[in-house]
Motif scaffolding. Structure first.
Motif, PDB file in Angstrom:
ATOM      1  N   ALA A   1     -54.135   2.786  50.801  1.00  0.00           N
ATOM      2  CA  ALA A   1     -55.546   2.932  50.458  1.00  0.00           C
ATOM      3  C   ALA A   1     -55.732   2.432  49.029  1.00  0.00           C
ATOM      4  N   CYS A   2     -56.458   1.323  48.873  1.00  0.00           N
ATOM      5  CA  CYS A   2     -56.768   0.758  47.561  1.00  0.00           C
ATOM      6  C   CYS A   2     -58.144   1.279  47.154  1.00  0.00           C
ATOM      7  N   VAL A   3     -58.194   2.035  46.075  1.00  0.00           N
ATOM      8  CA  VAL A   3     -59.342   2.909  45.816  1.00  0.00           C
ATOM      9  C   VAL A   3     -60.157   2.449  44.615  1.00  0.00           C
ATOM     10  N   ASP A   4     -61.473   2.395  44.779  1.00  0.00           N
ATOM     11  CA  ASP A   4     -62.400   2.306  43.657  1.00  0.00           C
ATOM     12  C   ASP A   4     -62.348   3.590  42.842  1.00  0.00           C
ATOM     13  N   TYR A   5     -62.607   3.477  41.551  1.00  0.00           N
ATOM     14  CA  TYR A   5     -62.906   4.661  40.729  1.00  0.00           C
ATOM     15  C   TYR A   5     -63.915   4.234  39.675  1.00  0.00           C
ATOM     16  N   ARG A   6     -64.637   5.210  39.136  1.00  0.00           N
ATOM     17  CA  ARG A   6     -65.645   4.876  38.130  1.00  0.00           C
ATOM     18  C   ARG A   6     -64.978   4.359  36.854  1.00  0.00           C
ATOM     19  N   LEU A   7     -65.486   3.239  36.356  1.00  0.00           N
ATOM     20  CA  LEU A   7     -64.978   2.628  35.146  1.00  0.00           C
ATOM     21  C   LEU A   7     -65.641   3.255  33.923  1.00  0.00           C
ATOM     22  N   SER A   8     -65.095   2.955  32.741  1.00  0.00           N
ATOM     23  CA  SER A   8     -65.557   3.657  31.541  1.00  0.00           C
ATOM     24  C   SER A   8     -66.977   3.285  31.150  1.00  0.00           C
ATOM     25  N   GLY A   9     -67.504   2.174  31.656  1.00  0.00           N
ATOM     26  CA  GLY A   9     -68.904   1.867  31.433  1.00  0.00           C
ATOM     27  C   GLY A   9     -69.840   2.658  32.324  1.00  0.00           C
ATOM     28  N   GLU A  10     -69.284   3.359  33.320  1.00  0.00           N
ATOM     29  CA  GLU A  10     -70.074   4.152  34.258  1.00  0.00           C
ATOM     30  C   GLU A  10     -69.967   5.652  33.987  1.00  0.00           C
ATOM     31  N   ALA A  11     -68.781   6.094  33.619  1.00  0.00           N
ATOM     32  CA  ALA A  11     -68.543   7.522  33.394  1.00  0.00           C
ATOM     33  C   ALA A  11     -67.264   7.660  32.586  1.00  0.00           C
TER      34      ALA A  11
END
Length: 292
Positions: free
Chosen positions: A104-114
């Protein structure tokens, strides 16, 4: 019909119950499901993952690799294992799935988002969703190894050290930052302009408790799962001391860890011959297979 009723009617189904997209068949019996939503963040984009699933020959759920991409917590793609693997055919995730492991290759919120701990919470949310849909996917989240490179290696370390329901089976960490507190060139914890500061929302020196909570070296404990830590000795972005100190902290806590420092390797395995990159990948995959 009220606006609220209409919104409920037209909104996309929640990821917990949304139908899975059709799988695409690939060589060696591998199947892919791309862009599967796993989480909804209020006011943000849907969080998605890609799945690489092995063939059903075994008749039992497949162990799971949860992959976290790099990009200094600021950028990156969920399906990228690093610059040296981008031209591989078949690609690295297809190779892992062909070896009998789901990925499972997962998105996560980047530092420009959170800011932190948001990206770590996203990885936890992905594990929760994978456990919820495990029967449909044919995966066994009780046998999960987290694998991360660079910033993803940092998050993978924290996930392996802090997640308990279920506990992870192990972690593969490629050149991941391990200490967001101690100054070391080019990192200055007093600067608000570093990638670490953007992750935390402030200079690490200004938020010492948060910086410590975000430092894997500070989270090592005796019950940690087995770690494989691989780091280039010539890394100019994340100095090799991060890998050495993470391994030392795990050993001091009595946790199992294997450290491999790679002579001649810069960040992203730049500087290594192709056979050297292949050997690191193969050794990492074999480490995962011994745990599952």
């Amino acid at each position: 019909m009220t606006p609220a009723e209409l919104l409920g009617l037209i909104a996309a189904p929640h990821p917990d119950v949304a139908p899975l997209p059709p799988a695409t068949a690939r060589p060696a019996g591998v199947r892919t499901l791309r862009g599967v939503p796993y989480g909804v963040v209020e006011g943000g984009r849907p969080l998605e993952l890609d799945l690489w699933l092995p063939g059903p020959e075994t008749g039992r759920p497949a162990p799971l690799v949860l992959f976290a991409h790099g990009g200094a917590w600021r950028r990156g793609r969920r399906d990228d294992l690093g610059v040296r693997t981008r031209a591989w055919q078949p690609g690295p995730f297809e190779r892992i799935a062909a070896a009998g492991l789901a990925v499972a290759c997962v998105d996560y919120r980047l530092s420009g988002e959170a800011t932190f701990p948001a990206p770590l919470e996203d990885l936890r949310a992905a594990l929760r969703w994978l456990g919820l849909r495990a029967g449909e996917l044919g995966v066994d989240t009780g046998r999960t190894v987290v694998w991360g490179e660079s910033a993803g290696g940092h998050l993978a370390s924290l996930l392996a050290l802090t997640h308990t329901e279920p506990a992870l089976a192990g972690a593969v960490i490629w050149y991941g930052p391990a200490d967001l507190v101690t100054p070391r060139p080019p990192f200055d914890p007093a600067s608000p302009a570093t990638m670490e500061a953007l992750l935390l929302g402030a200079a690490p020196a200004a938020v010492p408790e948060l910086a410590a909570a975000a430092s894997p070296v500070r989270q090592a404990h005796p019950g940690a799962p087995p770690f494989l830590v691989v780091h280039g000795e010539e890394d100019v972005m994340v100095p090799c001391g991060h890998g050495r100190e993470l391994a030392a902290a795990l050993r001091a806590a009595g946790a199992p860890v294997e450290l491999r420092t790679v002579p001649g390797a810069n960040h992203g395995w730049v500087g290594l011959p192709e056979e050297g990159v292949e050997e690191i990948f193969t050794a990492s995959l074999e480490f995962v297979r011994t745990l599952c």
